[in-house]
Design an enzyme around this catalytic site. Sequence first.
Site, PDB file in Angstrom:
ATOM      1  N   GLY A  23      -4.568  -8.888 -13.111  1.00 54.29           N
ATOM      2  CA  GLY A  23      -5.590  -8.922 -14.211  1.00 54.29           C
ATOM      3  C   GLY A  23      -5.403  -7.692 -15.364  1.00 54.29           C
ATOM      4  NE  ARG A  25       0.235  -0.388 -13.526  1.00 54.31           N
ATOM      5  CZ  ARG A  25       0.809  -0.930 -14.404  1.00 54.31           C
ATOM      6  NH1 ARG A  25       2.190  -0.969 -14.244  1.00 54.31           N
ATOM      7  NH2 ARG A  25       0.088  -1.787 -14.960  1.00 54.31           N
ATOM      8  N   GLY A  26      -2.355  -0.358  -8.343  1.00 50.38           N
ATOM      9  CA  GLY A  26      -3.866  -0.430  -8.378  1.00 50.38           C
ATOM     10  C   GLY A  26      -4.303  -1.234  -6.862  1.00 50.38           C
ATOM     11  CB  ILE A  27      -7.291  -3.469  -6.629  1.00 48.04           C
ATOM     12  CG1 ILE A  27      -8.346  -2.400  -7.213  1.00 48.04           C
ATOM     13  CG2 ILE A  27      -7.605  -4.553  -5.530  1.00 48.04           C
ATOM     14  CD1 ILE A  27      -9.529  -3.207  -7.899  1.00 48.04           C
ATOM     15  CE  LYS A  48     -11.285  -9.767 -13.126  1.00 46.24           C
ATOM     16  NZ  LYS A  48     -10.294 -10.073 -12.431  1.00 46.24           N
ATOM     17  CG  ASP A  82       3.039 -13.545 -17.821  1.00 40.47           C
ATOM     18  OD1 ASP A  82       1.810 -13.704 -17.091  1.00 40.47           O
ATOM     19  OD2 ASP A  82       3.198 -13.025 -19.150  1.00 40.47           O
ATOM     20  CB  VAL A  83       0.100 -14.688 -12.854  1.00 44.98           C
ATOM     21  CG1 VAL A  83       0.584 -13.878 -11.939  1.00 44.98           C
ATOM     22  CG2 VAL A  83      -1.030 -13.858 -13.686  1.00 44.98           C
ATOM     23  NE  ARG A 143       2.252  -8.045 -17.749  1.00 45.16           N
ATOM     24  CZ  ARG A 143       1.432  -8.512 -18.574  1.00 45.16           C
ATOM     25  NH1 ARG A 143       1.557  -9.614 -19.280  1.00 45.16           N
ATOM     26  NH2 ARG A 143       0.331  -7.664 -19.007  1.00 45.16           N
ATOM     27  CE1 TYR A 146     -11.150  -7.462 -15.888  1.00 47.70           C
ATOM     28  CE2 TYR A 146     -13.468  -7.191 -15.611  1.00 47.70           C
ATOM     29  CZ  TYR A 146     -12.050  -6.782 -15.197  1.00 47.70           C
ATOM     30  OH  TYR A 146     -11.987  -6.660 -13.979  1.00 47.70           O
TER      31      TYR A 146
HETATM   32  N1  LIG Z   1     -10.031  -0.932 -11.489  1.00 44.41           N
HETATM   33  C1  LIG Z   1     -11.501  -1.765 -11.466  1.00 44.41           C
HETATM   34  O1  LIG Z   1     -12.592  -1.126 -11.770  1.00 44.41           O
HETATM   35  C2  LIG Z   1     -11.754  -3.294 -11.133  1.00 44.41           C
HETATM   36  C3  LIG Z   1     -13.131  -3.582 -10.616  1.00 44.41           C
HETATM   37  C4  LIG Z   1     -13.139  -5.036 -10.570  1.00 44.41           C
HETATM   38  C5  LIG Z   1     -12.219  -5.744 -10.559  1.00 44.41           C
HETATM   39  N2  LIG Z   1     -10.897  -5.471 -10.856  1.00 44.41           N
HETATM   40  C6  LIG Z   1      -9.903  -6.531 -10.712  1.00 44.41           C
HETATM   41  O2  LIG Z   1      -8.739  -5.861  -9.794  1.00 44.41           O
HETATM   42  C7  LIG Z   1      -7.537  -6.440 -10.316  1.00 44.41           C
HETATM   43  C8  LIG Z   1      -6.698  -5.207 -10.119  1.00 44.41           C
HETATM   44  O3  LIG Z   1      -7.015  -4.374 -11.167  1.00 44.41           O
HETATM   45  P1  LIG Z   1      -6.353  -2.974 -11.215  1.00 44.41           P
HETATM   46  O4  LIG Z   1      -7.733  -2.059 -11.492  1.00 44.41           O
HETATM   47  O5  LIG Z   1      -5.739  -2.648 -10.033  1.00 44.41           O
HETATM   48  O6  LIG Z   1      -5.584  -2.993 -12.503  1.00 44.41           O
HETATM   49  P2  LIG Z   1      -4.123  -2.271 -12.621  1.00 44.41           P
HETATM   50  O7  LIG Z   1      -3.670  -2.226 -14.091  1.00 44.41           O
HETATM   51  O8  LIG Z   1      -3.791  -0.883 -11.811  1.00 44.41           O
HETATM   52  O9  LIG Z   1      -3.020  -3.264 -11.896  1.00 44.41           O
HETATM   53  C9  LIG Z   1      -2.911  -4.552 -12.404  1.00 44.41           C
HETATM   54  C10 LIG Z   1      -1.464  -5.161 -11.877  1.00 44.41           C
HETATM   55  O10 LIG Z   1      -1.612  -6.411 -12.232  1.00 44.41           O
HETATM   56  C11 LIG Z   1      -0.399  -6.761 -12.844  1.00 44.41           C
HETATM   57  N3  LIG Z   1      -0.472  -7.888 -13.959  1.00 44.41           N
HETATM   58  C12 LIG Z   1      -1.265  -7.639 -15.204  1.00 44.41           C
HETATM   59  N4  LIG Z   1      -1.076  -8.634 -15.774  1.00 44.41           N
HETATM   60  C13 LIG Z   1      -0.096  -9.461 -15.282  1.00 44.41           C
HETATM   61  C14 LIG Z   1       0.494 -10.925 -15.393  1.00 44.41           C
HETATM   62  N5  LIG Z   1       0.143 -11.334 -16.614  1.00 44.41           N
HETATM   63  N6  LIG Z   1       1.314 -11.193 -14.500  1.00 44.41           N
HETATM   64  C15 LIG Z   1       1.680 -10.535 -13.412  1.00 44.41           C
HETATM   65  N7  LIG Z   1       1.233  -9.499 -12.994  1.00 44.41           N
HETATM   66  C16 LIG Z   1       0.330  -8.844 -14.081  1.00 44.41           C
HETATM   67  C17 LIG Z   1       0.115  -5.455 -13.416  1.00 44.41           C
HETATM   68  O11 LIG Z   1       1.389  -5.294 -13.841  1.00 44.41           O
HETATM   69  C18 LIG Z   1      -0.463  -4.548 -12.399  1.00 44.41           C
HETATM   70  O12 LIG Z   1       0.742  -4.220 -11.491  1.00 44.41           O
HETATM   71  C19 LIG Z   1      -7.768  -7.140 -11.645  1.00 44.41           C
HETATM   72  O13 LIG Z   1      -7.804  -8.569 -11.467  1.00 44.41           O
HETATM   73  C20 LIG Z   1      -9.013  -6.491 -12.141  1.00 44.41           C
HETATM   74  O14 LIG Z   1      -9.852  -7.300 -12.947  1.00 44.41           O
HETATM   75  C21 LIG Z   1     -10.745  -4.036 -11.253  1.00 44.41           C
END
Ligand SMILES: NC(=O)c1ccc[n+]([C@@H]2O[C@H](COP(=O)([O-])OP(=O)(O)OC[C@H]3O[C@@H](n4cnc5c(N)ncnc54)[C@H](O)[C@@H]3O)[C@@H](O)[C@H]2O)c1
Length: 247
Positions: free
Chosen positions: A89, A22-24, A156, A60-61, A44, A152
């Site tokens: 994350g 998902r996401g980033i 980070k 799970d990382v 996971r 958090y």
């Molecule tokens: N969204 C933001 O504004 C933002 C800004 C700065 C940094 N980040 C960082 O970017 C990264 C991605 O975040 P996002 O916003 O896409 O979040 P998200 O919740 O959309 O995606 C996170 C992904 O990480 C996976 N994940 C979470 N815990 C896990 C674990 N223990 N083992 C394996 N997989 C796991 C989830 O299943 C998910 O697919 C993270 O490290 C987050 O801290 C996000």
Amino acid sequence: MSDHLIPQVLAGKVAAVTGGVRGIGARCVARLAAAGARVAIVDRAPDEGMPSHDHLARCDVAEEAAVVAAFAGIAEALGPIDILVNGAGLTVRAPALDMRAADFTHVISVNLTGAFLCAREAARQMRGRGGAIVSIASVMGLSGGLFPNVAYQSSKGGLVNLTRALAVEWAPLGIRVNAVAPTYVETDLTRGLLADPVATGRIIDATPMRRLATLEEVADAVLFLVGPGAAMTTGHTLPVDGGFLAV
Ligand SMILES: NC(=O)c1ccc[n+]([C@@H]2O[C@H](COP(=O)([O-])OP(=O)(O)OC[C@H]3O[C@@H](n4cnc5c(N)ncnc54)[C@H](O)[C@@H]3O)[C@@H](O)[C@H]2O)c1
């Protein structure tokens, strides 16, 4: 830039992206694949809606044995890893005075220990061949932040210095280690916070460019750092923040 216009700078490379469902992370999977890499997702989460990929390692990382098995599985399926993106994350938001030790530790174990374990397993495969690692840190790792989020922010900040430490230790192995530090991007992680117009207003007011970042802008910074254009760049954390940290 749309994916089909991305130059094939990663042709022949094997990449692993944690948090790639998902996401980033998911956007990074698509960008690295568009640049020619074969990409493994390490996550996971249920796989519904995840981007197209070449291998899925469910793990799970924060669990050492599971990470070791997942990375061995990637090497068996695709060959040794050349590129790792640490994207997995999460956060547990609470004012520091109310933060439970178990929640604090949980965030650190996924965001920091998890990134270390995945970097270590990837580097064991890169040793003797070289490689590139990029972790998704945050502007919250380089500032005290706008809202209470102490676990958090600590994780980070640790990730930023883990990046420096691994870059120094692994430079002789030809492994570059960098991070990106995005400002807020709309994903599942931030949807609750960004639904509050007052919170979003504070973020916009603190950002000289007066907007959030997009998934593509973060993925493009990752693509640069893992690619040949960053051959002399290591130990660096690249903000993708519209000037948030420059104020
Ligand atoms: N969204 C933001 O504004 C933002 C800004 C700065 C940094 N980040 C960082 O970017 C990264 C991605 O975040 P996002 O916003 O896409 O979040 P998200 O919740 O959309 O995606 C996170 C992904 O990480 C996976 N994940 C979470 N815990 C896990 C674990 N223990 N083992 C394996 N997989 C796991 C989830 O299943 C998910 O697919 C993270 O490290 C987050 O801290 C996000």
